[in-house]
Write a protein that holds these residues in place. Structure first.
Motif, short mmCIF file in Angstrom:
data_model
loop_
_atom_site.label_atom_id
_atom_site.label_comp_id
_atom_site.label_asym_id
_atom_site.label_seq_id
_atom_site.Cartn_x
_atom_site.Cartn_y
_atom_site.Cartn_z
N VAL A 178 0.84 -1.21 0.00
CA VAL A 178 0.00 0.00 0.00
C VAL A 178 0.87 1.25 0.00
O VAL A 178 0.59 2.23 -0.71
N PHE A 179 1.95 1.24 0.79
CA PHE A 179 2.87 2.38 0.81
C PHE A 179 3.48 2.62 -0.55
O PHE A 179 3.67 3.78 -0.97
N GLY A 180 3.81 1.54 -1.28
CA GLY A 180 4.38 1.69 -2.61
C GLY A 180 3.42 2.37 -3.58
O GLY A 180 3.82 3.22 -4.38
N ILE A 181 2.13 2.01 -3.50
CA ILE A 181 1.14 2.64 -4.38
C ILE A 181 1.02 4.13 -4.07
O ILE A 181 1.00 4.98 -4.97
N ILE A 182 0.95 4.45 -2.77
CA ILE A 182 0.81 5.86 -2.37
C ILE A 182 2.05 6.65 -2.76
O ILE A 182 1.96 7.77 -3.30
N ALA A 183 3.23 6.10 -2.47
CA ALA A 183 4.49 6.80 -2.78
C ALA A 183 4.66 6.96 -4.28
O ALA A 183 5.10 8.03 -4.75
N GLY A 184 4.32 5.93 -5.05
CA GLY A 184 4.44 6.03 -6.50
C GLY A 184 3.51 7.07 -7.09
O GLY A 184 3.91 7.86 -7.96
N THR A 185 2.28 7.10 -6.60
CA THR A 185 1.33 8.11 -7.08
C THR A 185 1.79 9.51 -6.71
O THR A 185 1.71 10.45 -7.52
N GLY A 186 2.29 9.67 -5.49
CA GLY A 186 2.80 10.97 -5.07
C GLY A 186 3.98 11.42 -5.92
O GLY A 186 4.10 12.61 -6.27
N LEU A 187 4.86 10.47 -6.27
CA LEU A 187 6.02 10.81 -7.10
C LEU A 187 5.59 11.23 -8.50
O LEU A 187 6.17 12.14 -9.10
N VAL A 188 4.56 10.58 -9.02
CA VAL A 188 4.05 10.94 -10.36
C VAL A 188 3.56 12.39 -10.36
O VAL A 188 3.89 13.18 -11.26
N PHE A 189 2.80 12.78 -9.36
CA PHE A 189 2.29 14.16 -9.30
C PHE A 189 3.42 15.14 -9.00
O PHE A 189 3.39 16.29 -9.47
N LEU A 190 4.42 14.72 -8.24
CA LEU A 190 5.57 15.59 -7.97
C LEU A 190 6.35 15.86 -9.25
O LEU A 190 6.73 17.02 -9.53
N LEU A 191 6.60 14.83 -10.03
CA LEU A 191 7.31 15.01 -11.30
C LEU A 191 6.52 15.90 -12.26
O LEU A 191 7.08 16.71 -12.99
N ASP A 192 5.19 15.74 -12.23
CA ASP A 192 4.35 16.56 -13.11
C ASP A 192 4.39 18.03 -12.68
O ASP A 192 4.40 18.92 -13.54
N SER A 193 4.42 18.27 -11.37
CA SER A 193 4.47 19.66 -10.90
C SER A 193 5.81 20.33 -11.21
O SER A 193 5.88 21.55 -11.34
N MET A 194 6.86 19.52 -11.35
CA MET A 194 8.18 20.07 -11.66
C MET A 194 8.42 20.19 -13.16
O MET A 194 9.44 20.74 -13.58
N ASP A 195 7.49 19.69 -13.97
CA ASP A 195 7.62 19.76 -15.43
C ASP A 195 7.10 21.10 -15.93
O ASP A 195 5.92 21.43 -15.78
N ASP A 196 7.98 21.89 -16.54
CA ASP A 196 7.61 23.22 -17.05
C ASP A 196 7.20 23.19 -18.51
O ASP A 196 6.99 24.26 -19.12
N THR A 197 7.09 22.04 -19.11
CA THR A 197 6.71 21.94 -20.51
C THR A 197 5.25 22.35 -20.70
O THR A 197 4.37 21.95 -19.94
N ILE A 198 5.00 23.20 -21.73
CA ILE A 198 3.65 23.64 -22.04
C ILE A 198 3.01 22.62 -22.97
O ILE A 198 3.51 22.37 -24.07
N SER A 199 1.91 22.03 -22.52
CA SER A 199 1.29 20.96 -23.30
C SER A 199 -0.21 21.18 -23.53
O SER A 199 -0.85 20.35 -24.16
N LYS A 200 -0.76 22.28 -23.05
CA LYS A 200 -2.19 22.52 -23.18
C LYS A 200 -2.43 23.89 -23.79
O LYS A 200 -1.63 24.82 -23.62
N GLU A 201 -3.55 24.01 -24.47
CA GLU A 201 -3.92 25.29 -25.07
C GLU A 201 -4.14 26.35 -24.00
O GLU A 201 -3.79 27.51 -24.17
#
Length: 244
Positions: A178-201
């Motif tokens: 369960v900790f792995g699922i939570i930590a993995g999901t948190g890491l995914v959102f963390l990486l997304d928040s650090m991504d400055d690439t513009i991908s939406k209109e």
């Protein structure tokens, strides 16, 4: 006024649907990160449980004290008396100290009766049973010699319990999963928040302050081949209609 409220409700609902859609797309895009971290934490939990969890075995024997005994608490203290523990150590030929043997023994009265339960916990199930039986015998002899009280009877011998009392080791593995699922999901959102690439209109409009009139889709060889095939099919259909 109702029209304004309706527009606000539609805007909030649209934003909520867009955000939920973005979350799903983000998780699908980096789902492998969640799977990888979950596998690592689960294996780590299994490794920790296998190598650091020592199985403990418990067994017990019962001793009954005659009705002439007036102070059960005093007699119960004598079960783990140092002289009794030394006698157990001597009888079994143990290398551990009498204090260590005492720490493995738990003495309690059964439902305010004349029965005393002597429970022993040890890493060796056979040794646990031997300590319990030897303690009961040494205690019986000690009470008879010191208090001249012979109305002590051993009700039963300790049975060898092959099942460890801390055998539920899957709990640690489940927690790690369960900790792995939570930590993995948190890491995914963390990486997304650090991504400055513009991908939406919407992001382009916010950064440049201009409205987007159109977009050019990302084309690869597979998409281009599919589009060319579709275009040829449409041309063939058009020619067929003209012939008719």
């Amino acid at each position: 006024m109702s029209r304004l409220k309706q527009n606000r409700y539609i805007d909030r609902r649209t934003a909520k649907e867009v955000n939920l859609k973005d979350f799903i797309i983000l998780i699908k895009k980096r789902f492998w990160i969640i799977v990888l971290i979950t596998i690592i934490t689960t294996l780590a939990g299994h490794f920790y449980t296998t190598n650091n969890s020592t199985p403990l075995y418990q067994t017990s024997t019962d001793v009954i004290i005659g009705s002439e005994a007036e102070s059960m608490s005093t007699i119960m203290v004598m079960v783990t008396d140092p002289l009794v523990m030394n006698k157990v150590k001597e009888n079994l030929g143990l290398s551990q100290s009498s204090g260590s043997i005492k720490s493995q023994i738990e003495v309690q009265r059964v439902d305010n009766s004349q029965i005393i339960n002597i429970a022993v916990t040890n890493t060796d199930p056979q040794l646990a049973a031997a300590i319990a039986d030897s303690t009961a015998v040494a205690f019986k002899n000690r009470v008879a010699n010191i208090l001249e009280f012979k109305d002590v009877q051993i009700l039963n011998e300790a049975a060898v319990n092959a099942a460890p009392i801390n055998g539920n080791q899957n709990k640690t593995v489940i927690i790690a999963f369960v900790f792995g699922i939570i930590a993995g999901t948190g890491l995914v959102f963390l990486l997304d928040s650090m991504d400055d690439t513009i991908s939406k209109e919407l992001e382009i409009e916010e950064v440049l302050g201009v409205h987007v009139l159109g977009t050019v889709s990302n084309m690869n060889k597979k998409k281009l081949t599919a589009q060319q095939t579709k275009q040829k099919q449409l041309e063939i259909r058009g020619e067929t209609v003209d012939v008719k």
